[in-house]
Design an enzyme around this catalytic site. Sequence first.
Site, short mmCIF file in Angstrom:
data_model
loop_
_atom_site.label_atom_id
_atom_site.label_comp_id
_atom_site.label_asym_id
_atom_site.label_seq_id
_atom_site.Cartn_x
_atom_site.Cartn_y
_atom_site.Cartn_z
N HIS A 1 -0.88 -0.18 -4.59
CA HIS A 1 -1.02 -1.08 -3.43
C HIS A 1 -0.04 -2.26 -3.50
CE1 HIS A 1 -4.42 1.29 -2.37
NE2 HIS A 1 -5.21 0.83 -3.33
ZN LIG Z 1 -8.19 3.61 -5.53
#
Ligand SMILES: [Zn+2]
Length: 303
Positions: A119
Amino acid sequence: MKCSYHPRYQVTLSPGHPFPMSKYPLLREQLLAEGVLRAGDLVEPEPLDRETLDLVHTAEYLNKLESSGLSAAEQRRLGMPWSDSLWLRSRLASGGTLLAARAALDSGLSGNLAGGTHHAFADHGEGFCVLNDVALAVAKLRVEGAIERAAIIDLDVHQGNGTAAIFEGTDEVFTFSMHGERNYPAAKMRSDLDVALKDGVGDAEYLDSLQRHLPAVLDNAEADIAFYLAGVDVAAGDRYGKLALSEAGIRARDYAVIEAVRGRGIPLVIVLGGGYAATRARTAELHAHAFREAVGYERRSRF
Ligand SMILES: [Zn+2]
């Protein structure tokens, strides 16, 4: 199987924090106790240097991390409090993925007992991810000329949004993400192949979908190396997962990736990704499967 590990992968968080930091030492202990890894298999990475970080992350973001750290709003987006030890841990874990990638190019198979921080974008961190370790390893090896092409097989239950954004438009890096459609991140980025699964998907549908897409991923990638983000937040009962894989399903998934990649002779790097089971020990136990399957596959394939 060489695996990167460093005691400072673990940093202290407040007792109620949802991120299971102690999974790192627990996983290491488990793999050593079972003989999946021997003490000599564990290698300690160095923190990545600024020159390497610059290959993926923006100067503005890195300058901030190096000096003042993250603002309150940025820490909320990250989901973790900023600290010097978190900054060191982020560089160490990314160094571990690069070290593992070098070992995989040398011997065919390796892992990092951390990593998979997919992320993290070029210019910001979110979802417990400060630096994008896999993107950094790919970028470094490409700059060095050690590889030209890479495949990223991201089976963490959350979409690899940072990785997808970093490599969008880079034909030499094939990004594949199979994830929960209705899960974080709300705004998905575009991988080379995204497979979105409905809530509640179990073993049969999951494995069928994986087997349907994986050969084409590897055909298209023509990769010199593959990275496998073996997140175990696909497990039934995971705090954040919303899918319903059994333990046997996770083992079968891990085996399918290892067999597909190694069966083609492509060097493979396994990194952890997420996992939020009821206990930290349970999370570590689920993460151990990818390493058990990998070592088992290599031992069998030698005969
Ligand atoms: Zn995850």
